[in-house]
Scaffold this motif. Structure first.
Motif, short mmCIF file in Angstrom:
data_model
loop_
_atom_site.label_atom_id
_atom_site.label_comp_id
_atom_site.label_asym_id
_atom_site.label_seq_id
_atom_site.Cartn_x
_atom_site.Cartn_y
_atom_site.Cartn_z
N ASN A 115 0.87 -1.44 0.15
CA ASN A 115 0.03 0.07 0.01
C ASN A 115 0.82 1.20 0.09
O ASN A 115 0.38 2.27 -0.58
CB ASN A 115 -0.95 0.04 1.23
N LEU A 116 2.02 1.14 0.45
CA LEU A 116 2.87 2.39 0.92
C LEU A 116 3.92 2.48 -0.77
O LEU A 116 4.69 3.57 -0.59
CB LEU A 116 3.73 2.31 1.90
N ILE A 162 0.92 6.37 10.10
CA ILE A 162 -0.57 6.81 10.17
C ILE A 162 -1.46 6.80 8.83
O ILE A 162 -2.24 6.37 8.92
CB ILE A 162 -0.47 8.38 10.83
N LYS A 163 -0.41 6.88 7.77
CA LYS A 163 -1.28 6.70 6.54
C LYS A 163 -1.39 5.29 6.15
O LYS A 163 -2.57 5.00 5.79
CB LYS A 163 -0.23 7.39 5.41
N ALA A 164 -0.63 4.33 6.56
CA ALA A 164 -0.89 3.10 6.50
C ALA A 164 -1.94 2.46 7.29
O ALA A 164 -2.82 1.61 7.10
CB ALA A 164 0.60 2.21 6.71
N ASP A 165 -2.01 2.91 8.56
CA ASP A 165 -3.14 2.63 9.53
C ASP A 165 -3.28 1.13 9.71
O ASP A 165 -4.45 0.77 9.38
CB ASP A 165 -4.07 3.49 9.42
N GLU A 219 4.29 9.84 10.05
CA GLU A 219 3.24 10.10 8.94
C GLU A 219 3.24 9.01 8.07
O GLU A 219 1.76 8.68 7.80
CB GLU A 219 3.78 11.51 8.12
N GLN A 220 4.07 8.41 7.64
CA GLN A 220 3.84 7.13 7.10
C GLN A 220 3.00 6.19 7.62
O GLN A 220 1.88 5.40 6.98
CB GLN A 220 5.17 6.57 6.52
#
Length: 339
Positions: free
Chosen positions: A253-254, A268-271, A265-266
């Protein structure tokens, strides 16, 4: 006259009895003397069979290697290779291993590694001249870093047989490397037994996890002491293990193919549904605290749902026969209802 005859007969009987005793004792002691002079050997045929396989010609990653005789002074220059060599044979046959073999957080065969006389710093600082001074008759290493590649080119010119392994990033690669090393050092039977066990257990895991829903997993790990946290990508063994354990790797996903310095930040984006935290020193979290102790960490669903697993580096970053244990552990953690 009769007395003289009787005495003669008695004398002859005594002589015969004495001769019988002497002969009997001699027959009884003969095998013992023979046994002491020529002690029996365990499975002499199998030992001879092993010796008869040399000189041995191997093809490793497209490179032809000739090993003239059964290696008795093996230089295992990478931790992954050293773990396999010490799994398959006695430390007495190994002349040098990386210092990291003595770190219980990184290695499994620490006890055997401590018995090896010489230790080297490891992959990033290989000194060909130092390695050759150990007079090894077989060199084994994994070629990943630039320093290793440079050292390999020099060592290849020495005439000492050298096996350079390209990758341990999948379970299949691990099993292939175990077989390659086992064949090279004359321990093919042991290596085959280990790989067959790994394949059997892998088959059972595949059957157990067939059709399960797949959560995702983010792997956060240091790359060495003091490096701080990294997000591991698809080129790492963790990628194959997470997917085989019935999950999706958050690296997809990243868009991560290689390890990347982690930021909150990364993350949290992936969560992610689950987070796997790797400890370089077991029980010490200094290298991942800069992520874990940020305010945003507590907002992650994996943290709130208590789906964070701590694991020592030896289980995930050091590929070897015990990687199958790690896979089973991950599968049970991700899908407890299936086991």
């Amino acid at each position: 006259m009769m007395n003289t005859t009787k005495r003669s007969q008695l004398h002859m009987c005594l002589v015969l009895i004495l001769l019988t005793i002497i002969i009997g004792c001699g027959a009884g002691t003969s095998p013992i003397t023979h046994s002491e002079a020529e002690p029996t050997r365990a499975n002499p045929a199998s030992v001879q069979d092993t010796l008869d396989t040399y000189p041995l010609n191997l093809n490793v990653n497209g490179t032809s290697i000739t090993i003239p005789a059964r290696p008795e002074r093996i230089a295992a220059l990478s931790l992954d290779a050293a773990e396999v060599v010490l799994e398959l044979t006695n430390p007495e046959r190994v002349v040098v291993v990386p210092k990291s073999i003595e770190n219980h957080s990184l290695a499994f065969r620490t006890e055997e590694g401590q018995q090896v006389q010489h230790k080297i710093a490891g992959a990033t600082s290989l000194d060909p001249e130092q390695i050759l001074s150990y007079e090894a008759d077989l060199l084994i290493m994994t070629k990943l870093h630039d320093k290793e590649k440079e050292a390999t080119e020099i060592l290849e010119q020495s005439g000492v047989p050298i096996i350079t392994l390209e990758s341990w990033s999948t379970l299949d690669a691990i099993m292939n490397n175990i077989l390659t090393i086992g064949t090279a050092i004359g321990e093919e039977e042991k290596a085959t037994s280990i790989v067959e066990d790994m394949k059997d257990r892998l088959s059972k895991i595949n059957s157990t996890l067939h059709g399960v829903d797949k959560p995702n997993v983010l792997v956060v790990s240091p790359l060495g002491p003091g490096t701080g946290p990294y997000l591991l990508g698809s080129s790492n063994i963790s990628y194959d293990l997470v997917r085989r354990a019935g999950a999706e790797h958050a690296a997809d996903n990243l868009g991560l193919t290689r390890a990347t310095k982690a930021t909150i930040e990364q993350v949290i984006k992936a969560d992610p549904d689950n987070i796997l935290l790797i400890e370089w020193q077991e029980g010490i979290t200094d290298d991942i605290d800069e992520i874990v102790q940020t305010p945003g960490w507590s907002t992650l669903q994996a943290v709130q749902n208590e789906r964070v697993l701590h694991m020592p580096a030896r289980k995930l970053l050091n590929p070897n026969r015990y990687t199958i244990d790690t896979l089973e552990e991950l599968a049970r953690w991700l899908h407890p209802g299936q086991f």
